[in-house]
Structure formats: C-alpha cells, structure tokens
Design a protein around this motif. Sequence first.
Motif, PDB file in Angstrom:
ATOM      1  N   UNK A  51       0.953  -1.133  -0.001  1.00  0.00           N
ATOM      2  CA  UNK A  51      -0.367  -0.025   0.128  1.00  0.00           C
ATOM      3  C   UNK A  51       0.702   0.780   0.167  1.00  0.00           C
ATOM      4  N   UNK A  52       2.502   1.264   0.989  1.00  0.00           N
ATOM      5  CA  UNK A  52       3.196   2.288   0.809  1.00  0.00           C
ATOM      6  C   UNK A  52       3.701   2.820  -0.610  1.00  0.00           C
ATOM      7  N   UNK A  53       3.785   1.851  -1.442  1.00  0.00           N
ATOM      8  CA  UNK A  53       4.694   1.782  -2.819  1.00  0.00           C
ATOM      9  C   UNK A  53       2.865   1.793  -3.738  1.00  0.00           C
ATOM     10  N   UNK A  54       1.901   2.353  -3.531  1.00  0.00           N
ATOM     11  CA  UNK A  54       0.612   2.054  -4.614  1.00  0.00           C
ATOM     12  C   UNK A  54       0.437   4.002  -4.307  1.00  0.00           C
ATOM     13  N   UNK A  55       0.905   4.397  -2.866  1.00  0.00           N
ATOM     14  CA  UNK A  55      -0.072   5.688  -2.919  1.00  0.00           C
ATOM     15  C   UNK A  55       1.565   6.704  -3.058  1.00  0.00           C
ATOM     16  N   UNK A  56       2.136   6.101  -2.950  1.00  0.00           N
ATOM     17  CA  UNK A  56       3.656   6.795  -3.685  1.00  0.00           C
ATOM     18  C   UNK A  56       2.773   6.735  -5.809  1.00  0.00           C
TER      19      UNK A  56
END
Length: 160
Positions: free
Chosen positions: A153-158
């Motif tokens: 989810x962190x990668x997606x939000x970036x």
Amino acid sequence: MVELKTDDDILNALRNNRSTAFNHIYTNIYPVISAYIKRNSGTEEKAKDVFQEAMIIFYEKVMNTDFKLTASIQTFLFAVCKNLWLKDLRDNRKEIPVDLQEQKGFDGPSDEDPFFQNDRMSTLTKSVQEYLIKLGNPCRKILIYYYYFKYSMDTISEKL
C-alpha cells in the motif's frame, strides 16, 4: 417579512409569497445538499445544478393541489437531490478500457501460477477484467497494483 417556522409555513409561503420561502430553503437546506454532493465526487457548481433541478421538481409538486408532503421539506429535497446526483454520476461515468497485459510490469499469466492453470480460471480472469473496466481510474489502478503487481500500500500511495 413572513416568519417561517414550520414546513407548513414554508409550503404556504411558496404558494403565496415565493421569494421568502425560496430564500429560507436556499439558506437552510442548500448547504446540506452541497456538502453531500461535494463529499460524493461533486463540485459546488454541480451541487447548485442538482439543487436547482430539485427545487423545480419540489415547486411543481407544491403547486399541485393534490400534493401531500409526508416527510420534512429537507428530507424530501435531500432524497430528490440524492437521486438526481446518483443518476448524474451513472450517466456521466467515464469508462476507460483496461488491458492488463499492457500494464507496466505484467508479463501475462505464468504457467506456474495455479490461478491460471485451467480454463475456468481463464474465464474468471476475463470476468474480473470486465469488472475492472467498469471501475473509475483510481480504484482500478489501486486494485491492479495491489493484486496483479503485488505492490504494498505504501508503494501504491507513492505511485498515485
């Protein structure tokens, strides 16, 4: 100036002294409608349009002698606005085709992946792809990044 304390007062004012009643409704009910529409993918301009259309519907009903208000004016107008807004969202939904094979980093189904090992799953994959096409772009991207590319989810939000 006529004092409008109850819904009956407002209905009578609409039938007799329209500007006072309209001002009261716009002042007291419009902000609720505007907030709802803006919370649900709308703009202030769209909120004004929807509310204006609802007011026309409401006014026409009030002028009909057979009209009997069975809820508060705010509830009635909110329900009409909500239905008009949902119809607008449905009618103006943009469908952007998705081709999962063209998405960066996806090389197609792997023979080693048990998900793709039989025809039933291939049919299921096509069904999922058809539903992804119907989603809005942000939702579609999140699902593709998470389930197909296995991004956190962190990668997606970036990325978004």
